[in-house]
Design a protein around this motif. Sequence first.
Motif, PDB file in Angstrom:
ATOM      1  N   ALA A   4      -1.677  -6.261  -0.630  1.00 60.02           N
ATOM      2  CA  ALA A   4      -1.078  -6.711  -2.344  1.00 60.02           C
ATOM      3  C   ALA A   4      -2.889  -7.014  -3.420  1.00 60.02           C
ATOM      4  O   ALA A   4      -3.156  -6.501  -3.680  1.00 60.02           O
ATOM      5  CB  ALA A   4      -0.534  -6.958  -3.009  1.00 60.02           C
ATOM      6  N   ARG A   5      -2.838  -8.283  -2.543  1.00 61.35           N
ATOM      7  CA  ARG A   5      -4.563  -8.821  -2.720  1.00 61.35           C
ATOM      8  C   ARG A   5      -5.285  -7.901  -3.129  1.00 61.35           C
ATOM      9  O   ARG A   5      -6.059  -7.472  -3.820  1.00 61.35           O
ATOM     10  CB  ARG A   5      -4.451 -10.089  -2.613  1.00 61.35           C
ATOM     11  CG  ARG A   5      -3.523 -11.452  -3.113  1.00 61.35           C
ATOM     12  CD  ARG A   5      -4.867 -12.512  -3.196  1.00 61.35           C
ATOM     13  NE  ARG A   5      -4.659 -12.912  -1.701  1.00 61.35           N
ATOM     14  CZ  ARG A   5      -3.637 -13.162  -0.624  1.00 61.35           C
ATOM     15  NH1 ARG A   5      -2.589 -13.390  -1.824  1.00 61.35           N
ATOM     16  NH2 ARG A   5      -3.547 -13.501  -0.080  1.00 61.35           N
ATOM     17  N   ALA A  26      -4.928  -4.715  -2.460  1.00 58.26           N
ATOM     18  CA  ALA A  26      -4.968  -3.246  -2.578  1.00 58.26           C
ATOM     19  C   ALA A  26      -5.398  -3.108  -4.246  1.00 58.26           C
ATOM     20  O   ALA A  26      -6.272  -2.672  -5.144  1.00 58.26           O
ATOM     21  CB  ALA A  26      -3.909  -3.454  -2.512  1.00 58.26           C
ATOM     22  N   HIS A  27      -5.864  -4.517  -5.238  1.00 60.10           N
ATOM     23  CA  HIS A  27      -6.118  -4.949  -6.598  1.00 60.10           C
ATOM     24  C   HIS A  27      -7.080  -5.310  -6.204  1.00 60.10           C
ATOM     25  O   HIS A  27      -8.446  -5.398  -7.125  1.00 60.10           O
ATOM     26  CB  HIS A  27      -5.146  -5.780  -7.144  1.00 60.10           C
ATOM     27  CG  HIS A  27      -4.143  -5.416  -7.263  1.00 60.10           C
ATOM     28  ND1 HIS A  27      -2.588  -5.166  -6.818  1.00 60.10           N
ATOM     29  CD2 HIS A  27      -3.202  -4.828  -9.119  1.00 60.10           C
ATOM     30  CE1 HIS A  27      -1.932  -4.729  -7.152  1.00 60.10           C
ATOM     31  NE2 HIS A  27      -2.100  -4.636  -7.978  1.00 60.10           N
ATOM     32  N   ARG A  82       4.232  -2.978  -4.163  1.00 62.97           N
ATOM     33  CA  ARG A  82       2.026  -3.995  -4.833  1.00 62.97           C
ATOM     34  C   ARG A  82       1.467  -2.395  -4.701  1.00 62.97           C
ATOM     35  O   ARG A  82       0.650  -2.161  -5.462  1.00 62.97           O
ATOM     36  CB  ARG A  82       2.195  -4.979  -4.671  1.00 62.97           C
ATOM     37  CG  ARG A  82       3.393  -5.604  -5.113  1.00 62.97           C
ATOM     38  CD  ARG A  82       3.268  -7.201  -5.364  1.00 62.97           C
ATOM     39  NE  ARG A  82       4.037  -7.949  -4.167  1.00 62.97           N
ATOM     40  CZ  ARG A  82       3.563  -8.946  -3.505  1.00 62.97           C
ATOM     41  NH1 ARG A  82       2.462  -9.643  -3.845  1.00 62.97           N
ATOM     42  NH2 ARG A  82       3.679  -9.034  -1.936  1.00 62.97           N
ATOM     43  N   VAL A  83       1.497  -2.424  -3.286  1.00 65.30           N
ATOM     44  CA  VAL A  83       0.266  -1.145  -3.009  1.00 65.30           C
ATOM     45  C   VAL A  83       0.274   0.118  -3.997  1.00 65.30           C
ATOM     46  O   VAL A  83      -0.286   0.902  -4.552  1.00 65.30           O
ATOM     47  CB  VAL A  83       0.266  -0.801  -1.034  1.00 65.30           C
ATOM     48  CG1 VAL A  83      -0.273   0.314  -1.286  1.00 65.30           C
ATOM     49  CG2 VAL A  83      -0.238  -2.467  -0.786  1.00 65.30           C
ATOM     50  N   GLU A  91       2.346   0.852  -6.526  1.00 65.64           N
ATOM     51  CA  GLU A  91       1.206   0.474  -7.924  1.00 65.64           C
ATOM     52  C   GLU A  91       0.184   0.390  -8.464  1.00 65.64           C
ATOM     53  O   GLU A  91       0.086   0.886  -9.455  1.00 65.64           O
ATOM     54  CB  GLU A  91       2.348  -1.328  -8.254  1.00 65.64           C
ATOM     55  CG  GLU A  91       2.581  -1.227  -9.436  1.00 65.64           C
ATOM     56  CD  GLU A  91       2.664  -3.308 -10.166  1.00 65.64           C
ATOM     57  OE1 GLU A  91       2.559  -3.149 -10.372  1.00 65.64           O
ATOM     58  OE2 GLU A  91       3.967  -3.332  -9.215  1.00 65.64           O
ATOM     59  N   ARG A  92      -0.733   0.025  -7.954  1.00 59.85           N
ATOM     60  CA  ARG A  92      -2.456  -0.546  -7.702  1.00 59.85           C
ATOM     61  C   ARG A  92      -2.626   1.163  -7.727  1.00 59.85           C
ATOM     62  O   ARG A  92      -3.494   1.790  -8.381  1.00 59.85           O
ATOM     63  CB  ARG A  92      -2.364  -1.387  -7.114  1.00 59.85           C
ATOM     64  CG  ARG A  92      -3.949  -0.520  -6.844  1.00 59.85           C
ATOM     65  CD  ARG A  92      -4.721  -1.418  -8.384  1.00 59.85           C
ATOM     66  NE  ARG A  92      -5.780  -1.215  -8.553  1.00 59.85           N
ATOM     67  CZ  ARG A  92      -6.788  -1.541  -9.469  1.00 59.85           C
ATOM     68  NH1 ARG A  92      -6.156  -1.800 -10.355  1.00 59.85           N
ATOM     69  NH2 ARG A  92      -7.993  -2.167  -9.305  1.00 59.85           N
ATOM     70  N   ALA A 119      -0.903   3.602 -10.491  1.00 58.88           N
ATOM     71  CA  ALA A 119      -1.980   3.773 -12.055  1.00 58.88           C
ATOM     72  C   ALA A 119      -3.595   3.879 -11.427  1.00 58.88           C
ATOM     73  O   ALA A 119      -3.688   5.037 -13.087  1.00 58.88           O
ATOM     74  CB  ALA A 119      -1.834   2.204 -11.479  1.00 58.88           C
ATOM     75  N   LEU A 120      -4.237   3.656 -10.696  1.00 61.58           N
ATOM     76  CA  LEU A 120      -5.355   4.393 -10.436  1.00 61.58           C
ATOM     77  C   LEU A 120      -5.504   5.568 -10.361  1.00 61.58           C
ATOM     78  O   LEU A 120      -6.139   6.804 -11.357  1.00 61.58           O
ATOM     79  CB  LEU A 120      -6.298   3.646  -9.092  1.00 61.58           C
ATOM     80  CG  LEU A 120      -6.415   2.464  -9.142  1.00 61.58           C
ATOM     81  CD1 LEU A 120      -7.023   2.248  -7.479  1.00 61.58           C
ATOM     82  CD2 LEU A 120      -7.315   2.228 -10.109  1.00 61.58           C
TER      83      LEU A 120
END
Length: 225
Positions: free
Chosen positions: A56-57, A59-60, A104-105, A107-108, A111-112
Amino acid sequence: MIVAIDGPAGSGKSSVSKEVARRRGLTFLDTGAMYRCVTLACLDRGVNLRDEDAVARLAHGIAITFGMAADGSQTVRLDGADVTEDIRTARIDQSVSIVAAQPRVRERMVALQREMGAQGDVIAEGRDVGTVVFPHADVKVFLTADAEARAHRRAVQREGGDTAKADASVSVAEERQILDDLRRRDELDVTRTESPLKAAADAHVLDSSGLSFDEVVETVIGYMG
Ligand code: C5P
């Protein structure tokens, strides 16, 4: 206008979407390429794919951008480096579903994708475009094909051939390997709890098995009115 094309691996979403984009002046958004970029970044940087915090970190923190090559084909950049080919290898095919299943991946990436969709007329293809990313898309298509037809297309693509030609020849062994990978990937995509692959209730379901490439493109353009 937003056009959402979802479906299993190798159903022709990508080549059909690119052609519809070209003919109708839409921007093509390949959402699968984004999950592939996250996977490539994990593998290259030694991040354990099952360590959800670390994935997740990452991916963000990464930048994924789309561009255009001199021949008009789409390029994909990961933190500025051209990874267009690196994200299409068998090692990415085999790992991408693990990364794509992580909330969480997703979600990111969603959003993109919405940011990119807000920039103009878009045809986006993936697994959850009509259900999650753009639930209010103007046109939704769920493109399917039988597994053998899909495996054949992928094999031809990997050899740099023209998928529009049904008789392109590829090795039987390679096609069988691709068929196994496709089935395994579909199974993971359909059964995951987070945004599983499924047709939106208001999607046109289009089975391309017996149709030519042009017929599929024309049908999608027909849905657009
Ligand atoms: O479409 P493509 O084969 O490049 O997608 C690679 C993988 O990314 C899929 O198998 C799926 O696990 C994931 N994916 C997803 N949601 C999307 C697009 C792709 O989960 N919208």
